[in-house]
Design an enzyme around this catalytic site. Structure first.
Site, short mmCIF file in Angstrom:
data_model
loop_
_atom_site.label_atom_id
_atom_site.label_comp_id
_atom_site.label_asym_id
_atom_site.label_seq_id
_atom_site.Cartn_x
_atom_site.Cartn_y
_atom_site.Cartn_z
CD GLU A 86 -2.46 0.87 3.23
OE1 GLU A 86 -2.19 1.26 4.38
OE2 GLU A 86 -3.82 -0.18 3.03
NE ARG A 126 7.16 2.50 17.23
CZ ARG A 126 6.45 2.90 15.78
NH1 ARG A 126 7.19 2.56 14.49
NH2 ARG A 126 7.10 4.28 16.07
CE LYS A 162 5.67 5.74 6.09
NZ LYS A 162 5.15 6.58 6.63
NE ARG A 190 -2.89 4.92 11.07
CZ ARG A 190 -1.85 4.33 11.76
NH1 ARG A 190 -0.77 4.11 12.25
NH2 ARG A 190 -2.54 2.95 12.54
CD GLU A 193 -0.87 9.12 6.93
OE1 GLU A 193 0.11 9.38 6.91
OE2 GLU A 193 -1.07 8.30 7.73
NE ARG A 203 2.16 7.86 16.09
CZ ARG A 203 3.62 8.08 15.79
NH1 ARG A 203 4.00 8.25 13.84
NH2 ARG A 203 4.32 7.69 16.25
CE LYS A 232 8.18 3.60 10.04
NZ LYS A 232 7.94 4.15 11.28
#
Length: 572
Positions: free
Chosen positions: A252, A434, A254, A259, A304, A274, A440
């Protein structure tokens, strides 16, 4: 409960180095809290509301100084001298309460309820004379406080308690106070906090309903969920191999934006960043797009928000603007529609956390399908203004086809975006974590988000500006910031002037041209490499750090951690 009893707890916490000792101290307090439990779990970190409530009290150091002077009779110069000597306005307040010379004829003991509620109400003071009313309110508390109480009233008002309690300590204390303290109990509390971001609710539920009650807690529109975070991978093919399920992964774009978590409940729409900050009022164009495009009565969507050049946003050749340009919209309180026309936005959605029911435990492939089912894409119309709303650009890639991932990566970069997100299609949504199932890929060494802890005024032409900034990474175990270097390049004159204005409001002590700061401003910083260094508290130093911008969407405690710096150092 008398405030003095809570102050005794603060002193015990400050004197205890052991994390387990702090946990046990708080567990004892929580177990005996009775109806004050909700207040105490927030006050344990010097806060007055849950994590997602970012309401500002509007109490600056200068206003607090006025309140100390008014309550104690101490001169401003004497309080400032004490403040400079200790670096803590709370310590200066304690000194003034003992030595100021002003005696209160009639006083009443402070209670936890009174301190909490008086300080919390400061956020509602508005209009002409509101600053004087805030000073009077704080002074009223200080006038009835003994020196130690005055110390913590001021620290709480300024949002910096200094007793070394982090979220993990609160979590573990709840597990010990109301459950059996086991690893499973801690996990139950952690999961409940991730979906509620409110330790008040978590603690009260644990006390009343135990593990089963915690398991029943769920996401709710209007109450933001901690976002799932990504780890870094070195290459598209490597990320696909690491994140794949059944031989494939979701790649996808970035995007370099903000966010955004979108909550819908009937006609009500909320937008959260975020860092769980509500920004609904700042983005009326996004609210308009959500009302036009989201076809579910209840939904929580993750995506985003990206700014684009006005002349390109409605075309197939969109030109994304830099994050720092878009971030102007986050703090804007006036002329928001004009700025929406100047910096039009598109929300690229990539996840669905809930609709008619919670979907956190559903695999990503199902959540993405549900997102597609409930969203009808909206074309951006800057003149209205209305933002765009669409699904993030993505592609399913097989592990045995590395060229496909590399090609999609180049496509994302050519379109002006940062790189790729690579996701495991079978993964559940894990708030606040995480995880290796979310990766990423970016083309350069990843910048760090770091907190400004102290600063020095520059020399020469920039001598009126704070141009030498000391940077800290977050130590969650100690709820403290460990310095990792000094920054002095990368900003324009305008950026440095604006940053100085902001930092000067956070000064807690001055020594010549050096100032200590409340750790509230997060900067994005690039650098050449990380070196070991005994000069800084983290044990590391950034080589040639350079300012990229202010991260309005990142809370200080969400800045990069000491562990993150260590892992980047090891991976060089």
């Amino acid at each position: 409960m008398e405030y003095a009893a809570l102050v005794d707890v603060y002193d015990r916490l400050a004197a205890t180095d052991s994390t387990d000792g702090k946990r046990d101290c708080l567990a004892e307090v929580f177990a005996d809290a009775g109806p004050l439990l909700g207040r105490l779990v927030t006050l344990a970190r010097g806060r007055l509301s849950p994590a997602y409530d970012r309401t500002e009290l509007g109490v600056s150091s200068s206003l607090t100084l006025d309140a100390i002077r008014r309550a104690t009779g101490a001169t401003e110069s004497a309080v400032r001298d004490r403040w400079q000597a200790t670096g803590d306005l709370g310590d200066a307040a304690a000194w003034a309460a003992e030595h100021g010379g002003q005696q209160t004829l009639f006083s009443e003991p402070l209670t936890v309820e009174r301190v909490h509620d008086t300080l919390r109400d400061l956020a509602d003071f508005e209009g002409t004379g509101s600053q004087d009313r805030k000073v009077d309110a704080v002074a009223g508390l200080l006038a009835d406080a003994d020196p130690d109480e005055a110390r913590y009233v001021v620290r709480t008002a300024l949002g910096h308690l200094r007793v070394g309690v982090g979220e993990g300590t609160i979590r573990d204390a709840i597990a010990v106070a109301f459950l059996d303290g086991s690893a499973d109990a801690v996990d139950a509390v952690e999961r409940a906090y991730q979906v509620t971001t409110d330790f008040r609710v978590v603690a009260e539920t644990a006390r009343e309903a135990g593990v089963d009650g915690l398991a029943a807690l769920d996401v709710e529109p209007g109450r933001p969920v901690q976002v799932m975070l990504a780890e870094k991978s070195e290459s598209p093919a490597g990320a696909v191999a690491d994140a794949a399920a059944d031989g494939t992964a979701v790649c996808e774009y970035k995007y370099d934006g903000v966010r955004i978590q979108i909550h819908v409940d009937g006609d009500d729409v909320w937008l959260f960043t975020r860092r769980l900050e509500e920004v609904t009022d700042q983005f009326p164009d996004v609210v308009s797009a959500v009302r036009a495009g989201v076809e579910a009565d209840r939904a929580i969507l993750d995506g985003e928000l990206v700014g684009y050049a006005p002349g390109t946003v409605a075309t197939d050749a969109r030109d994304p603007v830099a994050f720092q340009t878009l971030s102007r919209r986050i703090k804007r309180e006036t002329d928001v529609e004009a700025l929406a026309r100047e910096i039009p936005a598109v929300v690229h959605l990539f996840d669905c956390l809930a609709t008619d029911e919670t979907r956190l435990e559903s695999p990503l492939s199902d959540r993405r399908q549900r997102c597609s089912d409930v969203v009808d894409p909206v074309t951006p119309a800057p003149d209205e203004p209305r933002a765009g709303l669409e699904l993030a650009r993505s592609r399913r890639v097989a592990v045995d086809d590395p060229d496909a991932a590399a090609s999609f990566y180049r496509e994302a970069l050519d379109a002006g975006h940062e790189g790729l997100m690579v996701k495991n299609p079978a993964a559940t949504y894990q708030p606040g974590r995480r995880v290796g199932r979310l990766l990423k890929v970016k083309p350069t060494m990843e910048p760090l988000d770091l907190v400004v802890t102290r600063a020095t005024y520059s020399e020469g032409r920039r001598s009126e500006w704070l141009g030498r900034l000391y940077l800290g990474c977050y130590d969650p175990d100690a709820d403290a910031f460990r310095e990792v270097g000094r920054l002095s390049t990368g900003y324009t004159d305008d950026e440095l002037a604006a940053l100085t204005d902001r930092l000067e409001d956070l000064v807690t002590a001055r020594d010549g041209r050096d100032v200590e700061l409340r750790p509230e401003v997060v900067l994005e910083v690039e650098y050449e490499e990380i070196q070991r260094s005994p000069e800084y508290g983290s044990g590391y130093a950034l080589r040639f750090p350079r300012f990229l911008g202010v991260r309005e969407d990142v809370a200080p405690t969400d800045a990069d951690s000491v562990g993150r710096v260590e892992s980047l150092y090891e991976g060089q």
